[in-house]
Design an enzyme around this catalytic site. Structure first.
Site, short mmCIF file in Angstrom:
data_model
loop_
_atom_site.label_atom_id
_atom_site.label_comp_id
_atom_site.label_asym_id
_atom_site.label_seq_id
_atom_site.Cartn_x
_atom_site.Cartn_y
_atom_site.Cartn_z
N ARG A 66 0.87 -1.19 0.00
CA ARG A 66 0.00 0.00 0.00
C ARG A 66 0.90 1.23 0.00
NH1 ARG A 66 2.36 1.94 3.66
NH2 ARG A 66 0.84 3.61 3.66
N GLY A 67 0.25 2.40 -0.09
CA GLY A 67 1.01 3.64 -0.29
C GLY A 67 1.09 3.89 -1.78
N GLN A 221 -2.12 2.49 10.00
CA GLN A 221 -0.85 2.56 9.26
C GLN A 221 0.19 3.38 10.03
OE1 GLN A 221 -3.85 2.93 7.89
NE2 GLN A 221 -3.91 2.29 5.76
N ASP A 262 -2.03 10.80 -2.16
CA ASP A 262 -2.43 9.73 -3.10
C ASP A 262 -2.75 10.28 -4.48
OD1 ASP A 262 -3.01 8.51 -0.31
OD2 ASP A 262 -2.87 6.86 -1.75
N LYS A 273 -4.77 9.99 3.13
CA LYS A 273 -5.49 9.15 4.09
C LYS A 273 -6.53 9.94 4.87
CE LYS A 273 -5.25 5.63 4.58
NZ LYS A 273 -6.22 4.76 3.87
O1 MRU Z 1 -4.57 3.14 2.37
P1 MRU Z 1 -3.09 3.38 2.24
O2 MRU Z 1 -2.30 2.82 3.39
O3 MRU Z 1 -2.56 2.94 0.91
O4 MRU Z 1 -2.95 4.96 2.30
C1 MRU Z 1 -1.68 5.52 2.10
C2 MRU Z 1 -1.63 6.98 2.27
O5 MRU Z 1 -2.63 7.64 2.45
C3 MRU Z 1 -0.28 7.63 2.09
O6 MRU Z 1 -0.18 8.79 2.87
C4 MRU Z 1 -0.09 8.00 0.62
O7 MRU Z 1 -0.33 6.91 -0.22
C5 MRU Z 1 1.29 8.51 0.37
S1 MRU Z 1 2.49 7.21 0.42
C6 MRU Z 1 4.01 7.87 0.06
#
Ligand code: MRU
Length: 374
Positions: A66-67, A221, A262, A273
């Site tokens: 994820r990320g 997370q 994202d 997030k």
């Molecule tokens: O649901 P996730 O864990 O994929 O969400 C991730 C985030 O919101 C991060 O802050 C974002 O992807 C930036 S990662 C460098």
């Protein structure tokens, strides 16, 4: 289980192999399974090996990987898995059709992080250009071209993370405290992260500072991943619940907020997030600078503003239970958006691999990214 890959590199003292392509064109994608972090056994990580596209799509959907940048890199390698499924006898236009179908499976895994679609487009463009330029090419040539493109996406991401860290390190206040939300570190990228990169670089250069980490409900997370990552790197870190940030700002305990992204629209509106929007409002109310750190692959210049960013809705069970334990009435109505959108007007600066965009707006972003407009 495999031995821990937490190698100290010579500079940032953090190197997590979040994703790794094993072997050559017939290889597979190995991911750290982030669902089981923080791992209980010291110096052990659990890996998930993906040998086909449906397994990888499920790994993305379930947040094993994820990320935003990490999802993009995974999708790039996913197209190498897709190419392995093409029949050696298939003609090249059939091959492209098969790749397109597999790309669609990956594209349906999560909607918000634009890096996923950016990487899939890049891989499909690579395949079609290669086939147009080399009409006599055999399948192995196509596979080699795709693997080399996926590796480039991965390496470029590592370099972008390092540059974000170099540009952003001056925003980390000497002797001060920063707050971050979710995980935008090494586990979310191919390198040392986006929001955490300035912290890693400042730390390796001997700056003293403290990091508060929001636990980041519902999937934690921040608690499971960011707190773990920063601790491994020897950074001074304190975990807080999401609803404590306002009080800490009122007590002047937070000097800056830094999060990842994202998807960033052309005007700077930023999806990240769920909870990031509230932090931006709190930061504005307390005169705390609010920074977003993201590579250029996270910008979606096709969207003028943030209102069109698709927001993923996730399962109610993520809110009504904790592990196996029910924590709310079973049949309660639940609303569970995974992301929210911060208004550009609340962002002090966006840090990219190219530098810093202060008080971002459409013109500054277009100029920064070298975008000529429509
Ligand atoms: O649901 P996730 O864990 O994929 O969400 C991730 C985030 O919101 C991060 O802050 C974002 O992807 C930036 S990662 C460098």
């Amino acid at each position: 289980m495999f031995p821990c890959d937490f190698l100290c590199n010579d500079r940032a003292k953090v190197k997590i192999r979040t994703l790794e392509w094993i072997d050559d064109i017939d290889g597979f994608l190995r991911l750290i399974d982030q669902r089981v972090l923080p791992q209980v056994l010291p110096r052990r990580l659990v890996y998930l090996d993906c040998h086909d596209v449906p397994t990888l799509a499920e790994a993305i959907r379930k947040l094993a990987v994820r990320g935003a940048p990490a999802i993009g890199i995974a999708a790039g390698y996913g197209m190498c898995l897709a190419a392995q499924k093409i029949d050696k006898q298939a003609n090249l236009s059939d091959a492209l059709q098969i790749l397109r179908k597999q790309a669609d499976i990956l594209a349906s895994s999560r909607p918000t992080a634009v890096n996923l679609f950016w990487a899939l487009d890049r891989m499909m463009t690579c395949a079609s250009r290669f086939l147009a330029d080399n009409p006599g090419a055999c399948l192995v040539d196509v596979q080699k071209g795709l693997l080399s493109q996926a590796r480039s996406i991965h390496i470029e991401d590592q370099e972008m993370c390092r540059s974000i860290g170099e540009h952003g390190r001056r925003l980390i206040p000497e002797g001060g405290s920063v707050l971050t939300h979710c995980n935008a570190g090494a586990l979310a990228t191919g390198g040392i992260g986006t929001a955490l990169a300035p912290m890693y670089v400042a730390h390796e250069q001997g700056k003293r500072f403290h990091v508060y980490v929001d636990e980041t409900r519902p999937l934690l997370q921040g608690a499971r991943l960011t707190a773990w990552e920063l601790l491994q790197a020897g950074i001074d870190v304190t975990l807080i619940c999401d609803n404590m940030a306002g009080m800490l700002m009122k007590q002047r305990k937070i000097d800056a907020v830094i999060t990842g992204a994202d998807r960033i629209a052309a005007n700077g509106d930023t999806a990240n997030k769920i909870g990031t929007y509230s932090l931006s409002i709190l930061a504005a109310a307390h005169n705390v600078p609010f920074y977003i750190a993201a590579p250029s692959s996270t910008f979606d210049l096709k969207l003028a503003g943030g209102e069109k960013i698709p927001i993923e809705q996730r399962s109610p069970q993520e809110i009504t239970s904790f592990g196996d334990r029910l924590t709310a009435p079973e049949d309660i109505k639940v609303y569970n958006p995974a992301f929210d959108v911060v208004d550009a007007s609340k962002i002090t600066a966006i840090i990219t691999e190219k530098g810093i965009i202060e008080y971002p707006d459409t013109d500054k972003i277009a100029a920064h990214l070298g975008h000529k407009g429509q």
